[in-house]
Design a protein around this motif. Structure first.
Motif, mmCIF file in Angstrom:
data_model
loop_
_atom_site.group_PDB
_atom_site.id
_atom_site.type_symbol
_atom_site.label_atom_id
_atom_site.label_comp_id
_atom_site.label_asym_id
_atom_site.label_seq_id
_atom_site.Cartn_x
_atom_site.Cartn_y
_atom_site.Cartn_z
ATOM 1 N N SER A 26 49.239 41.007 52.416
ATOM 2 C CA SER A 26 49.452 41.854 51.249
ATOM 3 C C SER A 26 48.806 43.223 51.416
ATOM 4 O O SER A 26 47.631 43.330 51.777
ATOM 5 C CB SER A 26 48.888 41.172 50.001
ATOM 6 N N ASN A 27 49.588 44.274 51.197
ATOM 7 C CA ASN A 27 49.119 45.664 51.255
ATOM 8 C C ASN A 27 48.603 46.085 52.623
ATOM 9 O O ASN A 27 47.993 47.141 52.762
ATOM 10 C CB ASN A 27 48.032 45.915 50.207
ATOM 11 N N ALA A 28 48.825 45.234 53.634
ATOM 12 C CA ALA A 28 48.436 45.548 55.017
ATOM 13 C C ALA A 28 46.948 45.842 55.173
ATOM 14 O O ALA A 28 46.541 46.495 56.126
ATOM 15 C CB ALA A 28 49.256 46.716 55.556
ATOM 16 N N GLY A 29 46.133 45.360 54.235
ATOM 17 C CA GLY A 29 44.698 45.592 54.337
ATOM 18 C C GLY A 29 44.291 47.041 54.181
ATOM 19 O O GLY A 29 43.142 47.409 54.472
ATOM 20 N N TYR A 30 45.209 47.871 53.697
ATOM 21 C CA TYR A 30 44.979 49.315 53.635
ATOM 22 C C TYR A 30 44.141 49.692 52.420
ATOM 23 O O TYR A 30 44.418 49.287 51.295
ATOM 24 C CB TYR A 30 46.331 50.028 53.575
ATOM 25 N N ILE A 31 43.087 50.493 52.659
ATOM 26 C CA ILE A 31 42.271 51.048 51.577
ATOM 27 C C ILE A 31 42.624 52.526 51.467
ATOM 28 O O ILE A 31 42.146 53.343 52.252
ATOM 29 C CB ILE A 31 40.770 50.874 51.852
ATOM 30 N N PRO A 32 43.481 52.908 50.509
ATOM 31 C CA PRO A 32 43.949 54.296 50.456
ATOM 32 C C PRO A 32 42.878 55.256 49.951
ATOM 33 O O PRO A 32 41.906 54.855 49.309
ATOM 34 C CB PRO A 32 45.120 54.224 49.457
ATOM 35 N N ASP A 33 43.092 56.518 50.272
ATOM 36 C CA ASP A 33 42.277 57.619 49.729
ATOM 37 C C ASP A 33 40.829 57.604 50.184
ATOM 38 O O ASP A 33 39.966 58.228 49.555
ATOM 39 C CB ASP A 33 42.347 57.650 48.196
ATOM 40 N N ILE A 34 40.540 56.919 51.254
ATOM 41 C CA ILE A 34 39.232 57.017 51.904
ATOM 42 C C ILE A 34 39.458 57.703 53.243
ATOM 43 O O ILE A 34 40.285 57.255 54.040
ATOM 44 C CB ILE A 34 38.565 55.642 52.081
ATOM 45 N N HIS A 35 38.718 58.787 53.477
ATOM 46 C CA HIS A 35 38.994 59.640 54.619
ATOM 47 C C HIS A 35 37.766 59.820 55.515
ATOM 48 O O HIS A 35 36.630 59.655 55.077
ATOM 49 C CB HIS A 35 39.453 61.025 54.139
ATOM 50 N N LEU A 36 38.045 60.191 56.757
ATOM 51 C CA LEU A 36 36.996 60.537 57.710
ATOM 52 C C LEU A 36 36.395 61.889 57.337
ATOM 53 O O LEU A 36 37.108 62.892 57.239
ATOM 54 C CB LEU A 36 37.585 60.598 59.117
ATOM 55 N N TRP A 37 35.068 61.923 57.127
ATOM 56 C CA TRP A 37 34.356 63.166 56.806
ATOM 57 C C TRP A 37 33.438 63.607 57.940
ATOM 58 O O TRP A 37 33.104 64.787 58.044
ATOM 59 C CB TRP A 37 33.529 62.984 55.535
ATOM 60 N N SER A 38 32.997 62.686 58.754
ATOM 61 C CA SER A 38 32.071 62.992 59.844
ATOM 62 C C SER A 38 32.390 62.076 61.016
ATOM 63 O O SER A 38 32.741 60.914 60.806
ATOM 64 C CB SER A 38 30.629 62.759 59.382
ATOM 65 N N PRO A 39 32.315 62.608 62.245
ATOM 66 C CA PRO A 39 31.773 63.908 62.649
ATOM 67 C C PRO A 39 32.718 65.088 62.442
ATOM 68 O O PRO A 39 32.316 66.230 62.573
ATOM 69 C CB PRO A 39 31.469 63.704 64.136
ATOM 70 N N GLN A 40 33.998 64.833 62.125
ATOM 71 C CA GLN A 40 34.933 65.887 61.757
ATOM 72 C C GLN A 40 35.690 65.420 60.528
ATOM 73 O O GLN A 40 35.736 64.220 60.236
ATOM 74 C CB GLN A 40 35.934 66.168 62.895
ATOM 75 N N TYR A 41 36.302 66.347 59.823
ATOM 76 C CA TYR A 41 37.081 65.964 58.655
ATOM 77 C C TYR A 41 38.519 65.674 59.059
ATOM 78 O O TYR A 41 39.268 66.574 59.439
ATOM 79 C CB TYR A 41 37.052 67.065 57.594
#
Length: 223
Positions: A26-41
């Motif tokens: 279900s939902n492919a285990g995806y957690i949306p709207d969480i992004h990489l901020w470090s070490p680069q954006y």
């Protein structure tokens, strides 16, 4: 951690999500709207893959939830990915530069926060992989506190997407594209499916580079 120019090991978050969809998770285990901020954006080849160490945050006004026996960062297992759930109505950060320093000493691979982080330049100077919804200038002390450690947590950074439950020991794959959770008892099946699907994608890429159309390529290799 991979350098910005070296492709990392294991499969990408996109590969893993595709595999989980094929395996009808279900939902492919995806957690949306969480992004990489470090070490680069949201850039570079940073990718983390490892078992989840889970932390649940609650309001400091919550007097019912238990308190951990030690600071949650002092309990981080070596080789783990720290996963933190934060109450959606709080605008403070629950992860900062001092925590990154301690987590690195403990051998953490990175952190995934369903909430906010701060001290962004310190995170980047440390080269520590940090994934979060967004940033804040506010510290945690007056707003949130940890409660249960290494117990199942839920993350729902997007109210239009069903919450994802992370169990301790589930595998986290996170990179510039996003964050996905592999149930720990499905790792071998996911790896096998990723191996198959990425081989097909490689064939598609080669055909497209040689001038084939998307329609013809997908019909030939994807069926």
């Amino acid at each position: 951690m991979a350098s910005p120019t070296d492709k990392p090991p294991f499969y990408s978050s996109c590969d893993v999500a595709d595999a989980l969809l094929t395996l009808e998770v279900s939902n492919a285990g995806y957690i949306p709207d969480i992004h990489l901020w470090s070490p680069q954006y949201k850039a570079g080849y940073t990718r983390i893959f490892g078992p989840a160490y889970t932390v649940k945050m609650v309001s400091v006004k919550d007097t019912e939830s238990p308190k951990p026996d030690q600071h949650f960062v002092d309990a981080v297992p070596e080789g783990s990915v720290v996963c933190i759930s934060q109450p959606a109505d709080k605008v403070n950060a629950v992860w900062g530069g001092l925590m990154t320093t301690r987590a690195q000493v403990r051998g953490a691979l990175g952190v995934v926060v369903d909430g906010r982080i701060r001290d962004l330049n310190e995170q980047r100077e440390a080269g520590f992989p940090v994934f979060a919804k967004t940033t804040s200038i506010m510290g945690a002390g007056s707003f949130t506190r940890p409660t249960t450690l290494n117990q199942p947590i839920t993350m729902q950074p997007n109210p239009n997407h069903p919450a994802v439950t992370i169990h301790p020991g589930d595998y986290i794959v996170a990179d510039a594209d996003g964050v996905v959770v592999i149930p720990k008892d499905m790792l071998a099946r996911v790896e096998e499916q990723c191996k198959k699907s990425t081989a097909v994608d490689d064939q598609c890429m080669e055909a497209l580079r040689e001038g084939a159309s998307i329609a013809a390529t997908f019909k030939k290799y994807r069926g």
